[in-house]
Design a protein around this motif. Structure first.
Motif, PDB file in Angstrom:
ATOM      1  N   SER A   1       0.779  -1.247  -0.046  1.00 22.91           N
ATOM      2  CA  SER A   1      -0.005   0.000   0.074  1.00 22.91           C
ATOM      3  C   SER A   1       0.725   1.296  -0.038  1.00 22.91           C
TER       4      SER A   1
ATOM      5  N   ALA B   1      -2.396   7.923  -3.359  1.00 19.77           N
ATOM      6  CA  ALA B   1      -3.953   7.651  -3.519  1.00 19.77           C
ATOM      7  C   ALA B   1      -4.770   8.747  -3.534  1.00 19.77           C
TER       8      ALA B   1
ATOM      9  N   LYS C   1      -5.031   0.786  -1.380  1.00 20.37           N
ATOM     10  CA  LYS C   1      -5.280   1.442  -0.613  1.00 20.37           C
ATOM     11  C   LYS C   1      -5.732   0.707   0.674  1.00 20.37           C
TER      12      LYS C   1
ATOM     13  N   ASN D   1      -6.105   1.200  -5.596  1.00 14.61           N
ATOM     14  CA  ASN D   1      -5.605   2.513  -5.802  1.00 14.61           C
ATOM     15  C   ASN D   1      -5.613   2.701  -7.185  1.00 14.61           C
TER      16      ASN D   1
ATOM     17  N   TYR E   1      -2.547   4.564  -8.909  1.00  7.08           N
ATOM     18  CA  TYR E   1      -1.197   3.868  -8.621  1.00  7.08           C
ATOM     19  C   TYR E   1      -0.424   4.287  -9.859  1.00  7.08           C
TER      20      TYR E   1
END
Ligand SMILES: Nc1ncnc2c1ncn2[C@@H]1O[C@H](COP(=O)(O)OP(=O)(O)OP(=O)(O)O)[C@@H](O)[C@H]1O
Ligand SMILES: Nc1ncnc2c1ncn2[C@@H]1O[C@H](COP(=O)(O)OP(=O)(O)OP(=O)(O)O)[C@@H](O)[C@H]1O
Ligand SMILES: [Mg+2]
Ligand SMILES: [Mg+2]
Lengths: 249, 355, 516, 277, 311
Positions: free
Chosen positions: C36, C79, C194, C209, C212
């Motif tokens: 993440s 994000a 996320k 996300n 990304y």
């Protein structure tokens, strides 16, 4: 000479409930005294108060002129005063043999020659040695009450308190126990206080009696007066009528 | 005609209220002292535990200066009695502290896990009572019969079997082999997004919201652990019911009821059980309290996110705030259940209403 | 059945205590964080002794070996939608150092302090980050350390919205908590996923996300579901309640691999299992006894049963895959030899000893097995079980006789293990550097000196050679009996595509995984 | 006089582990619309006789008789259901101690209504009316209040009246009263007896009155049966009590101390084994 | 008195025992014991329970003769996780290659050790606290019962867990923890019993003999509480076994390699899917033994304590 048992303005209170209200009595030495009254009138409470088994809130008790303090009683007191309870089924320890039961007071008071005393005590109440090793459940009600009497007598007290000793027994057995008590009274010259709800029993056993109701003594009279109908209170009169049996309308 | 009035009839109502207030006061005093004792004992245990609490917070790999710093921050360097006072002060102001393990305030955690246990224990007790009472009645009525023996043995086995073992075995049978039930946890992960619990009692919540697919899933999850707990309370309840019923059936009023010509059904269910119900309420309450703690082992086996699991996990991690909080809550529930059963007892038994 | 767009993993995530990358130092958190958050550089999966760029497009090391300059890729977003700049990187370093939580030392060992960090780790411009170290370390060492999750880049703007004011004191000299309280459960990263939610001992939920900058994740969600028991994980896997089972034990691995719907995959991990002998114990102190104990482990049987599929016998302190790891396993169970050694040590009839063992497998099984083999040489070993925290407390207080433990590198560099197994600057009970050597009251100043030298060796091959030398000496003479290196195994449903385990705990990526 | 009940050679026994207890060992009598007293000491089988007639012998007890006939119904052959319908409706029984024989958790009123509604199809309100009337008939002064009381809230005498009301409300033809007054104070005892006396006279019921008090029974009943060890040792009219033959009966009569009489010591029973033979 | 103290030829031993006019203390006591025994044996299930317990005692005493293998040393290489019925391994082997049968046999010693020690520690504490509290009344009663309540307000297992956590795992500590958590119910029972007899006439009668409170408690009240206590303790044995096993299951009880049954289940739990016997066998052993105690306790209650039957 002071009375054997003197009670002055005795009150007993259980959680705000006045079981005895200012009761006064005097019992002479060697006298047999009766207490009658209906259930809940405080008869047992009075005896228990004397024996130190009820909470005394006020008043005085004297034994042979000696004042007792509160509800605590000394060992010596218990050699003088003994009690027989109302219910023969509840007053004997269910897990102890008669032998053990009778031995207990002797051990407590350090009395020697237990063997002999137990044998004699059993003899005295008309139970042979054959009963000695039985458990209470192996005895009938009358026999149990005899054991209870033997236990009370074994320390040779001078005052005996009897709380309806026969009310749980059949009439025929009652007669046997009453006869036994009378004989002991005669032989030992004991002072007797006996409670009963049966006027017949009380007049049979006692010279004088007091009638109780709701925790108070309502009348004091002798057996003679009662037999003659010289009664002042309605309540006593009602008791007398009731004991005569049913009268058809 | 001389009718004798009894004292109890004449007793004034005011006295009754005062007696009740007095009893309540005594009860509250008892509850408070029990509480304090509870706190003291747990606190003491918590501080004697041979686990360095800082280790629980930081893990093994934390450098030493960090460890020392945290030790000071948490007040673990203070004398024990000071720590205790600080703790009590916190409790009195409604603060149970934060859980080390979850970082949440303990109360928040407990609010989340408690409903899970309550739901489980309640369902278990319901099963136990609805099966156990009739079984007990049957055994008592047919005393000495085959039915009686069967009920007795079923009950005795319930008393004798290790709950975690039975849980394991039944999990293997009903989940691994037969696929009848769901496992683990309370609800399938699928519903994580579609279902928002309100009370935390999922069965109620899903039924309330009309989400029957969720209800079915929740039911498939809860039924096995609840049945197991139910079996244990059944063992206890049926046995007690039997003995209470035997006691009541030997009473004279039963003879009187029969003498009135009542049917056997009415005598047993209307009179005997109605009387036996009075002590039974206490028994059921006790068994409920018992299940709350019995769930410790069951929750472990079924990964049930309840308070039992929460406490054991916290205990093993020296998360003392969480342990103390959990214990206080369980203690509260215990005391609450006692109070409740007492009240129920009073309403069921007219004899206790006055006097 | 799990939903099509969701990956469900059964995983023992009970070690998670925080999600703040500047604070977290736990294995499970490492996996979540690496999925993440982004780093400047990551391990190269093809050759784990090298690193490759993540946020960094390229980097250079100054000739004096003190200054590292990173050029960031362009156009990347967090994000949250905020752009990723060198300023964020610099602040992330500053934050980790100033917070000074458990993993901070990975950065501070390069000479960073709260006072100088803003100078030593700073943004030259929006796309350039400059990092200055205090000695001319081996670049492999520095870069390896920067792959640790503590160096994750957090969204400065987002975190600043959540900082909590605190009053500075001797321990924490700053007037805010750098968003630590919020980040414990919050999220401010830029990874493939996320973090949506973490409920302790229950679940971790990740969501894709969409901002990304790299290859987008295939699935919408990943759910790590807390499950401790191997058998429970296997049950759930077989029933389709989870897609991946992460903590399978040998028996269950067998069963899973035989199931037509399921498959297993594995990768060696940097975790080493060892038995250590506390030199406070008069008997255990003797080198002959230490050696004898190395002959009293039934490596073969353990390898074939207790750790089958989850580990490989490994008798040195550097795990395979790390620079300089030595792959030599000279010891075998040899009771006669051990007896000889014990006799030499003056204890021919053996002695009694205790071992602290935490309640988990396979250590309990290994301990029990050792108990039996030690008994053959006359050594009576009593097992003292406890939960992890309990035995650790004792271990850290040096009150044990023997301890069976596991050690995973703090960062993917040989120095991590070399330091803890050889370093012991103050062997007194008051010693503040509680390395494993200290915990066993053992000093090896020569080896320590060698390890320190290796740190400054800029030639990777030479550096590797030094570590191999240390390991050889260590193997012959140390109070540590290394038993095996962990192999991480996972069982999964065959409808998963592209599921792989990485070489370390922060390289188990879930982004590429797809479902059929 | 019509014969209401015929009992011929009734036996009740209880098999136990230590042997069979023979509680009743061949009791025979007949009863019309009259008052029959049964006396005897404790354990002589009085209650067992009464309960056997009611069909209330506990399950493990064995009841046999040559004949047990109530108004032409053969009780021995009657099904359990039939006997149940007889109970309360046509044969009723009053138990010794109101403290134990009233359901402690049910109000007195409900218990009375229950009897009524078991045997008659009746609305709640109507049953209540009837019950209140019955309570009044047993001379309870404030029936409405007593109706809603629980048994523990009333005195023994009042409880016994409630019990009588409960048993008489369905208008039975035969009433078995098993020591209905022994638990009461002497003064209350007479009240209760008077009520029973009136009700029996008014309704023309047959009454079996069980007691251990010979004097009481003879003053209350028409005829007296004396039991000893499960057998009838003597049966005589109440008026003939003074001429009792059996030494047991004589003993029972004489052993009670009385006000004014001066018998020291009291005569006691000398039990002979042949009485029990 | 002509009847001799020993059974005369005309009198069978049974009659002598059952005589309702015993001639000596001994005869009375034996007679009472005999009646209890007969009541007990009339309950067939109870006899089964007794037989189970006797078997347990026998097995524990002769474990070394009965067991076929060493309980702690196994054959990891060749005999790991063999199913029941495999040659020489009657009930199979566990993950250390140890014979489960032999481990169960030796485990009976641990089980016995736990229950005996717990009973020896907690029953007297409960008895003393309960009788003193019940007889003395007033503030003594209030204080003692408060303490009892505090312990009762804890979930028992959690409390035991906490104690073990504090004392460190191990069988001695498990025993102490269980003992600490099991006395309060005994105190409650003893107190309740004491309260019912405290006001009874026979205790009043003893008081009237002049007996001291101590004497009344020790000689008259305690003997009355003992039989219900024995019943309760016997019934609790099962609970103790289960709690000990529960602690073992959670890894806080007996230490490996001790063959404690709960710990055996815990270690077998990992193989429950494929090698079910490893966990199943010790579970069955626990079930049988605790069932034995429950049956025995049930029978004892009926024999010793007829009025308490079922409670
Ligand atoms: N321990 C006690 N606590 C509260 N009240 C009591 C207690 N003992 C007796 N009483 C009450 O004191 C009153 C008198 O009781 P007591 O036993 O003296 O009556 P009694 O005349 O002996 O009656 P009986 O003939 O039924 O034996 C009763 O109302 C009873 O309820
Ligand atoms: N359920 C029973 N099991 C065994 N024996 C019983 C049972 N019920 C009564 N008995 C025995 O039957 C005999 C007669 O009992 P019953 O109740 O008829 O006596 P009673 O004359 O009514 O005496 P009391 O005046 O005491 O009420 C007694 O010896 C009693 O022990
Ligand atoms: Mg009285
Ligand atoms: Mg009777």
């Amino acid at each position: 000479m002071s009375a054997a048992l003197e009670i002055d303005n005795l009150s007993v209170v259980y959680d705000e409930f006045h079981a005895l209200k200012d009761v006064s009595l005097a019992v002479e030495r060697g006298e047999s005294f009766g207490l009658v009254g209906e259930s809940g009138s405080g008869k047992s409470t009075l005896l228990r108060a004397v024996a130190g088994l009820a909470p005394i809130s006020s008043g005085a008790i004297r034994i042979d002129g000696e004042a007792l303090k509160g509800s605590n009683r000394s060992k010596i007191f218990y050699r003088r005063v003994q009690m027989v309870f109302q219910d023969p089924y509840g007053s004997l320890h269910p897990r102890q043999t008669i032998d053990r039961l009778l031995l207990e007071p002797l051990v407590i008071h350090g009395i020697a020659d237990g063997e002999r005393r137990i044998e004699r005590a059993l003899d005295e109440v008309g139970l042979g040695n054959g009963f000695r090793f039985r458990y209470p459940h192996q005895l009938s009600g009358g026999q149990r009450q005899r054991v209870a009497i033997a236990r009370a007598l074994i320390v040779e007290p001078s005052i005996l308190l009897l709380d309806e000793p026969t009310s749980a027994l059949d009439a025929s057995v009652q007669a046997e126990v009453l006869n036994l008590l009378e004989q002991i009274l005669r032989d030992r010259k004991l002072t007797f206080v006996m409670v009963s709800h049966d006027l017949g029993v009380v007049t049979h056993m006692c010279e004088r009696l007091a009638v109780m109701r709701n925790g108070a003594v309502v009348e004091r009279l002798s057996s003679r007066e009662l037999a003659d109908g010289a009664v002042h209170e309605d309540y006593t009169r009602n008791l007398m009528i009731a004991s005569k049996g049913f009268v058809k309308a | 005609m001389s009718t004798v009035e009894t004292t109890s009839e004449a007793r004034p109502r005011k006295g009754r209220a005062r007696a009740f207030a007095k009893a309540l006061g005594r009860f509250l005093f008892a509850a408070v002292t029990t509480y304090l004792g509870l706190l003291a004992v747990t606190f003491f245990i918590g501080r004697v535990v041979p686990i360095d609490p800082v280790l629980a917070i930081l893990g093994d790999r934390a450098p030493n200066h960090v460890v020392e710093r945290v030790r000071q921050e948490m007040g673990f360097n203070l004398p024990l009695y000071q720590q205790f006072f600080i703790y009590i002060k916190g409790i009195l102001s409604g603060d149970f502290g934060n859980s080390v393990l979850t970082t949440n305030p303990v109360m928040v955690d407990i609010r989340r896990v408690l409903p899970a246990t309550i739901e489980l224990a309640t369902l278990g007790t319901l099963i136990g009572a609805f099966v156990g009472v009739p079984l007990g009645v049957l055994a008592a009525v047919r005393r000495g019969s085959i039915a009686d023996q069967v009920v007795r043995v079923v009950g005795l086995v319930g008393y004798s079997v290790p709950i975690f073992w039975l849980a394991l075995i039944s999990l293997v049978i009903f989940y691994a082999q037969l696929r009848w039930v769901a496992f683990p946890g309370r609800i399938d992960i699928v519903f994580e997004y579609t279902f928002t619990p309100i009370t935390g009692l999922y069965l109620l919540d899903s039924a309330w919201q009309g989400q029957w697919d969720v209800f079915y899933d929740v039911f498939r999850h809860i039924i096995l652990p609840a049945s197991l707990l139910g079996y244990f309370s059944l063992a206890y309840i049926s046995r007690m019911t039997r003995s209470f019923m035997l006691n009541e059936l030997s009473q004279e009023y039963i003879v009187a009821a029969r003498a009135k010509g009542l049917s056997e059904t009415r005598v047993i269910w209307g009179h005997a059980l109605r009387n036996a119900a009075v002590p039974l309420v206490t028994v059921i309450a006790l068994s409920y309290a018992g299940l709350l703690e019995g769930s410790v082992l069951t929750e472990t086996v079924f990964s049930w996110p309840g308070i039992g699991l929460y406490i054991t996990n916290s205990l093993q991690n020296a998360d003392m705030n969480a342990v103390l909080g959990g214990t206080i809550v369980i203690g509260t529930v215990f005391i609450g259940i006692n109070l409740l059963s007492d009240l129920l007892y009073r309403t069921l038994d007219p004899r206790t209403r006055n006097r | 059945e799990t939903p099509k767009d969701t990956l469900v993993e059964g995983f023992a995530i009970d070690d998670i205590i925080t999600m703040d990358p500047g604070e977290a130092f736990e294995l499970s958190t490492a996996e979540i964080t690496s999925n993440s958050y982004s780093l400047l550089v990551r391990l190269d999966m093809d050759d784990t002794s090298k690193v490759k760029g993540d946020l960094a497009d390229s980097w250079s090391v100054s000739d004096d070996g003190l200054t590292y300059t990173f050029k960031l890729k362009s156009g990347m977003k967090f994000a949250s939608g905020n752009p990723i700049t060198a300023e964020d990187v610099a602040w992330s370093f500053e934050r980790a150092v100033k917070l000074d939580k458990s993993p901070a030392f990975i950065l501070t060992q390069f000479g960073l302090t709260g006072d100088n960090v803003s100078e030593k780790a700073k943004a030259a411009d929006a796309g350039t980050f400059v990092f200055t170290v205090d000695k001319a370390y081996a670049p492999s060492f520095v870069l390896n350390c920067l792959t640790a999750t503590v160096a994750s880049v957090v969204d400065k703007k987002l975190v600043m919205d959540h900082v909590k004011a605190v009053t500075p004191d001797a321990e924490h000299k700053y007037d805010n908590d750098f968003g630590n309280e919020w980040l414990k459960t919050g999220y401010a990263g830029s990874g493939a996923f996320k973090l949506r939610e973490w409920r302790a001992n229950e679940v971790v939920v990740l969501e894709r996300n969409d901002n990304y900058y790299g290859d987008k994740a295939k699935l919408n969600r990943v759910i790590y579901r807390y499950m401790k028991e191997s058998s429970a994980q296997r049950l759930a896997l077989e029933a389709g309640d989870i897609d991946i089972a992460r903590n399978l034990e040998p028996g269950d691995i067998d069963a899973v691999s035989k199931n037509a719907d399921l498959a297993t995959t594995s990768a060696p991990k940097g975790t080493i299992y060892y038995v250590s002998l506390n030199n406070k114990n008069e008997n255990l102190k003797k080198p002959e006894v230490q050696e004898a104990f190395k002959y009293l482990v039934d490596y073969d049987a353990i390898g074939a049963t207790l750790i089958k599929g989850i580990g490989e016998i490994h008798q040195t302190f550097l795990p395979k895959g790390q620079l300089g790891a030595l792959d030599e396993n000279p010891y075998k169970l040899d009771v006669a030899k051990a007896k000889e050694l014990l006799a030499k040590a003056g204890v021919p009839d053996g002695f009694s000893i205790t071992m602290d063992v935490r309640n988990s497998q396979p250590v309990t099984g290994i301990a029990e097995s050792m108990q039996q083999t030690l008994a053959q040489a006359g050594v009576k070993m009593e097992i003292i079980p406890g939960d992890g925290k309990q035995t650790l407390t004792k271990y850290r207080a040096r009150t044990h006789d023997m301890y069976i433990g596991q050690w995973g590198s703090d960062y993917f560099d040989p120095n991590s293990n070399a330091d803890t197994f050889t370093g012991n600057p103050d062997n007194s009970d008051a010693g503040t550097v509680k390395t494993l050597a200290w915990r066993n009251t053992w000093e090896a100043p020569e080896l320590d000196k060698e390890a320190k030298a290796a740190l400054l060796e800029r030639d990777a091959a030479k550096r590797a050679a030094i570590y191999q030398d240390i390991q050889k000496k260590y193997l012959a003479n140390s109070p540590f009996v290394f038993i095996f290196q962990q192999t991480e195994v996972a069982g999964y449903r065959k409808n998963l595509k592209d599921f792989k385990l990485g070489p370390s705990f922060d390289t188990n990526f879930v982004g590429p995984i797809a479902k059929e | 006089m019509t014969t209401l009940l015929t009992v011929d050679n009734l036996k009740v026994s209880y098999p136990t582990r230590t042997g069979v207890i023979e509680a009743v060992r061949g009791v025979s009598f007949t009863l019309g619309k009259e008052r029959l007293g049964i006396v005897g000491e404790s354990g002589s089988g009085k209650s067992q006789t009464g309960r056997a007639i009611m069909g209330l012998t506990p399950k493990h007890g064995i009841v046999t008789a040559d004949r047990l006939d109530f108004n032409g119904i053969d009780l021995l052959k009657a099904s359990a259901g039939e006997r149940r319908r007889l109970r309360g409706k046509r044969i009723a029984m009053i138990l010794q101690d109101p403290k134990y024989s009233l359901d402690p958790v049910m109000t007195i009123g409900r218990q009375i209504c229950e009897t009524l509604r078991t045997h008659e199809k009746l609305g709640k309100a109507e049953a209540r009316e009837r019950a209140l009337a019955m309570l009044e008939a047993v001379q309870i002064r404030d029936p409405k209040r007593v109706f809603d009381l629980h048994p523990h809230e009333v005195s023994g005498g009042m409880g016994q009246r409630a019990m009588i009301a409960m048993m008489l409300i369905a208008g039975p033809e035969l009433l078995i009263a098993d020591e209905p007054t022994s638990a009461l104070d002497v003064t209350v005892q007479l009240d209760v007896l008077r009520i029973m006396d009136r009700l029996v006279a008014d309704r023309g019921m047959g009454l079996i009155f069980v007691s251990h008090d010979l004097r009481l029974v003879s003053s209350f009943c028409d005829r007296v049966i004396v039991m000893y060890a499960g057998k009838i040792v003597e049966e005589l009219a109440a008026a003939d009590l003074k001429h009792a033959q059996h030494p047991y009966t004589q003993g029972l009569l004489n052993c009670m101390p009385e006000i004014g009489s001066n018998r020291h010591p009291l005569p006691v029973l000398d039990r002979k084994p042949e009485w029990a033979a | 008195m002509t009847a001799p103290a020993s059974p005369s030829p005309a009198m069978s031993r049974r009659e002598w025992l059952l005589s309702d006019r015993p001639q000596s203390r001994l005869q009375a006591r034996l007679g009472r014991a005999y009646v209890t025994w007969r009541q007990f044996t009339a309950n067939r299930l109870a006899v089964v329970g007794l037989l189970i317990i006797i078997a347990l005692l026998f097995i524990a005493a002769f474990a070394n003769l009965i067991a076929t293998h060493d309980p702690v040393v196994g054959d990891l290489r060749n005999a790991r996780l063999l199913p029941p019925g495999t040659a020489e391994y009657l009930l199979g082997t566990d993950d250390q290659g140890r014979d489960i049968f032999s481990r169960l046999i030796y485990g009976s010693r641990l089980t016995l050790l736990v229950i005996v020690l717990v009973a020896v520690i907690s029953a007297p504490i409960g008895l003393i606290v309960g009788t003193v509290s019940g007889y003395a009344g007033g503030w003594v009663d209030a204080t003692l019962m408060r303490i009892t309540d505090i312990f009762l307000a804890f979930p028992k297992l959690v409390l035991a867990l906490a104690f073990v956590a504090a004392l460190g795992p191990g069988i001695q500590n498990a025993i102490i923890a269980i003992a600490i958590t099991s006395w309060p119910p005994y105190a409650r029972i003893a107190r309740a019993e004491t309260l019912t007899v405290r006001r009874s006439d026979y205790i009043s009668a003893v008081k009237l003999m002049g007996a001291s409170p101590l004497r009344i408690i020790v000689r008259h009240v305690m003997p009355l509480c003992i039989s219900s206590l024995i019943v309760r303790v016997t019934l609790d044995m099962a609970g103790i076994i289960l709690t000990a096993a529960g602690l073992g299951f959670l890894g806080l009880g007996a230490q490996p390699p001790l063959p404690e049954w709960g710990a055996m289940i815990a270690s077998g739990r990992r193989f429950i899917l494929d090698q079910w016997w490893v966990a199943a066998m010790p579970g069955i052993a626990i079930l049988i033994v605790s069932l034995g105690f429950n049956l025995l306790g049930d029978g004892l209650r009926d024999a010793l304590d007829p009025k308490e039957a079922g409670q």
